[in-house]
Design an enzyme around this catalytic site. Structure first.
Site, PDB file in Angstrom:
ATOM      1  N   LYS A  13      72.273  82.762  30.636  1.00  0.00           N
ATOM      2  CA  LYS A  13      71.332  81.648  30.391  1.00  0.00           C
ATOM      3  C   LYS A  13      71.660  80.443  31.276  1.00  0.00           C
ATOM      4  O   LYS A  13      70.794  79.891  31.932  1.00  0.00           O
ATOM      5  CB  LYS A  13      71.372  81.208  28.910  1.00  0.00           C
ATOM      6  CG  LYS A  13      71.100  82.325  27.920  1.00  0.00           C
ATOM      7  CD  LYS A  13      71.138  81.827  26.489  1.00  0.00           C
ATOM      8  CE  LYS A  13      72.481  81.322  26.027  1.00  0.00           C
ATOM      9  NZ  LYS A  13      73.552  82.346  25.983  1.00  0.00           N
ATOM     10  N   ARG A  88      69.763  77.554  17.805  1.00  0.00           N
ATOM     11  CA  ARG A  88      70.571  78.750  17.586  1.00  0.00           C
ATOM     12  C   ARG A  88      70.478  79.227  16.150  1.00  0.00           C
ATOM     13  O   ARG A  88      71.096  80.240  15.807  1.00  0.00           O
ATOM     14  CB  ARG A  88      72.019  78.412  17.874  1.00  0.00           C
ATOM     15  CG  ARG A  88      72.570  78.988  19.139  1.00  0.00           C
ATOM     16  CD  ARG A  88      73.985  78.481  19.241  1.00  0.00           C
ATOM     17  NE  ARG A  88      74.793  79.290  20.080  1.00  0.00           N
ATOM     18  CZ  ARG A  88      75.044  79.007  21.356  1.00  0.00           C
ATOM     19  NH1 ARG A  88      74.488  77.977  21.927  1.00  0.00           N
ATOM     20  NH2 ARG A  88      75.845  79.775  22.047  1.00  0.00           N
ATOM     21  N   ARG A 123      84.327  85.614  33.863  1.00  0.00           N
ATOM     22  CA  ARG A 123      83.744  84.274  34.070  1.00  0.00           C
ATOM     23  C   ARG A 123      84.830  83.253  34.410  1.00  0.00           C
ATOM     24  O   ARG A 123      85.891  83.222  33.809  1.00  0.00           O
ATOM     25  CB  ARG A 123      82.975  83.813  32.828  1.00  0.00           C
ATOM     26  CG  ARG A 123      82.491  82.376  32.997  1.00  0.00           C
ATOM     27  CD  ARG A 123      81.357  81.994  32.108  1.00  0.00           C
ATOM     28  NE  ARG A 123      81.637  82.116  30.705  1.00  0.00           N
ATOM     29  CZ  ARG A 123      80.745  81.868  29.758  1.00  0.00           C
ATOM     30  NH1 ARG A 123      79.518  81.516  30.097  1.00  0.00           N
ATOM     31  NH2 ARG A 123      81.065  82.006  28.500  1.00  0.00           N
ATOM     32  N   ARG A 156      87.319  79.747  30.096  1.00  0.00           N
ATOM     33  CA  ARG A 156      86.984  79.113  28.814  1.00  0.00           C
ATOM     34  C   ARG A 156      87.769  79.779  27.684  1.00  0.00           C
ATOM     35  O   ARG A 156      87.857  81.005  27.631  1.00  0.00           O
ATOM     36  CB  ARG A 156      85.468  79.252  28.546  1.00  0.00           C
ATOM     37  CG  ARG A 156      84.690  78.039  28.992  1.00  0.00           C
ATOM     38  CD  ARG A 156      83.198  78.281  28.975  1.00  0.00           C
ATOM     39  NE  ARG A 156      82.633  78.716  27.706  1.00  0.00           N
ATOM     40  CZ  ARG A 156      81.334  78.824  27.477  1.00  0.00           C
ATOM     41  NH1 ARG A 156      80.458  78.516  28.419  1.00  0.00           N
ATOM     42  NH2 ARG A 156      80.883  79.242  26.314  1.00  0.00           N
ATOM     43  N   ARG A 167      81.596  85.864  18.646  1.00  0.00           N
ATOM     44  CA  ARG A 167      80.381  85.149  19.070  1.00  0.00           C
ATOM     45  C   ARG A 167      79.173  86.082  19.057  1.00  0.00           C
ATOM     46  O   ARG A 167      78.065  85.669  18.735  1.00  0.00           O
ATOM     47  CB  ARG A 167      80.589  84.564  20.468  1.00  0.00           C
ATOM     48  CG  ARG A 167      81.544  83.371  20.458  1.00  0.00           C
ATOM     49  CD  ARG A 167      82.025  83.024  21.842  1.00  0.00           C
ATOM     50  NE  ARG A 167      80.987  82.499  22.703  1.00  0.00           N
ATOM     51  CZ  ARG A 167      81.089  82.401  24.034  1.00  0.00           C
ATOM     52  NH1 ARG A 167      82.182  82.806  24.643  1.00  0.00           N
ATOM     53  NH2 ARG A 167      80.103  81.901  24.732  1.00  0.00           N
TER      54      ARG A 167
HETATM   55  P1  AP5 Z   1      76.455  82.453  31.996  1.00  0.00           P
HETATM   56  O1  AP5 Z   1      75.285  82.040  32.824  1.00  0.00           O
HETATM   57  O2  AP5 Z   1      77.625  81.525  31.904  1.00  0.00           O
HETATM   58  O3  AP5 Z   1      75.975  82.915  30.546  1.00  0.00           O
HETATM   59  P2  AP5 Z   1      75.472  82.080  29.295  1.00  0.00           P
HETATM   60  O4  AP5 Z   1      74.419  82.914  28.648  1.00  0.00           O
HETATM   61  O5  AP5 Z   1      75.098  80.685  29.693  1.00  0.00           O
HETATM   62  O6  AP5 Z   1      76.825  82.111  28.471  1.00  0.00           O
HETATM   63  P3  AP5 Z   1      77.498  81.062  27.524  1.00  0.00           P
HETATM   64  O7  AP5 Z   1      78.810  81.678  27.104  1.00  0.00           O
HETATM   65  O8  AP5 Z   1      77.600  79.717  28.182  1.00  0.00           O
HETATM   66  O9  AP5 Z   1      76.525  81.035  26.365  1.00  0.00           O
HETATM   67  P4  AP5 Z   1      76.804  80.652  24.949  1.00  0.00           P
HETATM   68  O10 AP5 Z   1      75.412  80.563  24.483  1.00  0.00           O
HETATM   69  O11 AP5 Z   1      77.658  81.484  24.105  1.00  0.00           O
HETATM   70  O12 AP5 Z   1      77.722  79.352  25.116  1.00  0.00           O
HETATM   71  P5  AP5 Z   1      77.395  77.831  24.905  1.00  0.00           P
HETATM   72  O13 AP5 Z   1      78.113  77.093  25.948  1.00  0.00           O
HETATM   73  O14 AP5 Z   1      75.939  77.615  24.725  1.00  0.00           O
HETATM   74  O15 AP5 Z   1      76.930  83.881  32.542  1.00  0.00           O
HETATM   75  C1  AP5 Z   1      78.063  84.525  31.980  1.00  0.00           C
HETATM   76  C2  AP5 Z   1      78.888  85.180  33.115  1.00  0.00           C
HETATM   77  O16 AP5 Z   1      78.143  86.247  33.677  1.00  0.00           O
HETATM   78  C3  AP5 Z   1      79.210  84.233  34.270  1.00  0.00           C
HETATM   79  O17 AP5 Z   1      80.485  84.517  34.744  1.00  0.00           O
HETATM   80  C4  AP5 Z   1      78.142  84.536  35.317  1.00  0.00           C
HETATM   81  O18 AP5 Z   1      78.583  84.247  36.636  1.00  0.00           O
HETATM   82  C5  AP5 Z   1      77.914  86.022  35.096  1.00  0.00           C
HETATM   83  N1  AP5 Z   1      76.547  86.435  35.368  1.00  0.00           N
HETATM   84  C6  AP5 Z   1      75.407  85.740  35.155  1.00  0.00           C
HETATM   85  N2  AP5 Z   1      74.336  86.457  35.513  1.00  0.00           N
HETATM   86  C7  AP5 Z   1      74.807  87.669  35.926  1.00  0.00           C
HETATM   87  C8  AP5 Z   1      74.188  88.851  36.409  1.00  0.00           C
HETATM   88  N3  AP5 Z   1      72.872  88.984  36.518  1.00  0.00           N
HETATM   89  N4  AP5 Z   1      74.987  89.887  36.723  1.00  0.00           N
HETATM   90  C9  AP5 Z   1      76.323  89.790  36.580  1.00  0.00           C
HETATM   91  N5  AP5 Z   1      76.962  88.695  36.163  1.00  0.00           N
HETATM   92  C10 AP5 Z   1      76.218  87.646  35.826  1.00  0.00           C
HETATM   93  O19 AP5 Z   1      78.046  77.575  23.467  1.00  0.00           O
HETATM   94  C11 AP5 Z   1      79.441  77.609  23.267  1.00  0.00           C
HETATM   95  C12 AP5 Z   1      79.753  77.256  21.812  1.00  0.00           C
HETATM   96  O20 AP5 Z   1      79.240  75.940  21.515  1.00  0.00           O
HETATM   97  C13 AP5 Z   1      79.117  78.158  20.752  1.00  0.00           C
HETATM   98  O21 AP5 Z   1      79.878  79.316  20.518  1.00  0.00           O
HETATM   99  C14 AP5 Z   1      79.080  77.189  19.546  1.00  0.00           C
HETATM  100  O22 AP5 Z   1      80.342  77.081  18.961  1.00  0.00           O
HETATM  101  C15 AP5 Z   1      78.750  75.855  20.175  1.00  0.00           C
HETATM  102  N6  AP5 Z   1      77.294  75.605  20.225  1.00  0.00           N
HETATM  103  C16 AP5 Z   1      76.534  75.449  21.344  1.00  0.00           C
HETATM  104  N7  AP5 Z   1      75.245  75.259  21.013  1.00  0.00           N
HETATM  105  C17 AP5 Z   1      75.190  75.284  19.658  1.00  0.00           C
HETATM  106  C18 AP5 Z   1      74.126  75.176  18.719  1.00  0.00           C
HETATM  107  N8  AP5 Z   1      72.841  75.005  19.128  1.00  0.00           N
HETATM  108  N9  AP5 Z   1      74.425  75.271  17.411  1.00  0.00           N
HETATM  109  C19 AP5 Z   1      75.688  75.430  16.979  1.00  0.00           C
HETATM  110  N10 AP5 Z   1      76.753  75.559  17.811  1.00  0.00           N
HETATM  111  C20 AP5 Z   1      76.498  75.490  19.147  1.00  0.00           C
END
Ligand code: AP5
Length: 210
Positions: A13, A88, A123, A156, A167
């Site tokens: 994402k 979420r 990552r 991370r 997760r």
């Molecule tokens: P990446 O683009 O980083 O993936 P992502 O979907 O953004 O992953 P996140 O881990 O950031 O998502 P998340 O939703 O769990 O975390 P968030 O920060 O929102 O890609 C992942 C990897 O794959 C990278 O290394 C990339 O290079 C690689 N890649 C990408 N595309 C590829 C492809 N096509 N082929 C191969 N490789 C590829 O949330 C973190 C924490 O914050 C949560 O766990 C929670 O505790 C809290 N939080 C955040 N938002 C909320 C909310 N709304 N409510 C409650 N808690 C929340």
């Protein structure tokens, strides 16, 4: 255009949202990035959120809803925005509706769970500018340093395999029901994540019609 990027942790994402953000010249709002910045800065919100993030649990709804309400009120969101990681839970989506925010598209990035675990293990993130890399699929040209700002890349804490598994459980239980919530409104477009990043980008831009 007001867009929600939806999908499992690590589905790509953040990577795709950044590309679309530059193309449309609209901001990406990542609740995860905002919370991580608050943890780094040692704010009260950061301190209370830290243990949730590190265990792979969701931060309480009222905290993230407050973050989003403030951020969407800023001037740069007037011509559109991308929400990455929000909503979420159903209560978060309902809160967004109550704010009177109209969503145009919910872009789902679908990647199977076993692939997610592989992706997360490679990552690397830049603690300074937030750029995201993958050791195999999207490496930095500067090796272990960020090729945008030169800082040393890090892993991370919530990318540890056991935290990734929690997760994914949280995602399937609490976030996946949003697909039906927005599906009932006719807003969901699904892209299957491809192994090559640029192939996923092509499909994402096509799905968004841009
Ligand atoms: P990446 O683009 O980083 O993936 P992502 O979907 O953004 O992953 P996140 O881990 O950031 O998502 P998340 O939703 O769990 O975390 P968030 O920060 O929102 O890609 C992942 C990897 O794959 C990278 O290394 C990339 O290079 C690689 N890649 C990408 N595309 C590829 C492809 N096509 N082929 C191969 N490789 C590829 O949330 C973190 C924490 O914050 C949560 O766990 C929670 O505790 C809290 N939080 C955040 N938002 C909320 C909310 N709304 N409510 C409650 N808690 C929340």
């Amino acid at each position: 255009m007001n867009i929600i990027f939806f999908g499992a942790p690590g589905a790509g994402k953040g990577t795709q949202a950044e590309i679309v953000s530059q193309k449309l010249n609209i901001p990406t709002i990542s609740t995860g990035a905002i919370i991580r910045a608050a943890i780094k800065a040692g704010t009260d919100m950061g301190k209370s959120a830290q243990s949730y993030i590190e265990k792979g649990n969701l931060v309480p709804d009222e905290v993230v809803i407050g973050i989003i309400k403030d951020r969407l009120g800023e001037d740069d969101c007037r011509k559109g925005f991308i929400l990455d990681g929000f909503p979420r839970t159903i209560p978060q989506a309902e809160a967004l509706d109550r704010m009177g925010i109209k969503i145009d598209v919910v872009l789902e990035l679908f990647v199977p769970d076993d692939e997610i675990v592989t992706r997360m293990s490679g990552r690397r993130v830049c603690p300074k500018c937030g750029a995201t890399y993958h050791t195999k699929f999207n490496p930095s040209t500067a090796g272990e340093n960020c090729d945008k700002c030169g800082d040393v890349l890090s892993i991370r804490k919530d990318d540890a395999p056991e935290v990734v598994k929690s997760r994914l459980v949280v995602y399937h239980n609490e976030t996946e029901p949003l697909k039906e919530y927005y599906g009932n409104k006719g807003l969901v477009r699904t892209v299957v994540g491809q192994e090559k990043l640029e192939d996923t980008t092509k499909l994402t831009l096509e799905a968004l019609g841009i």
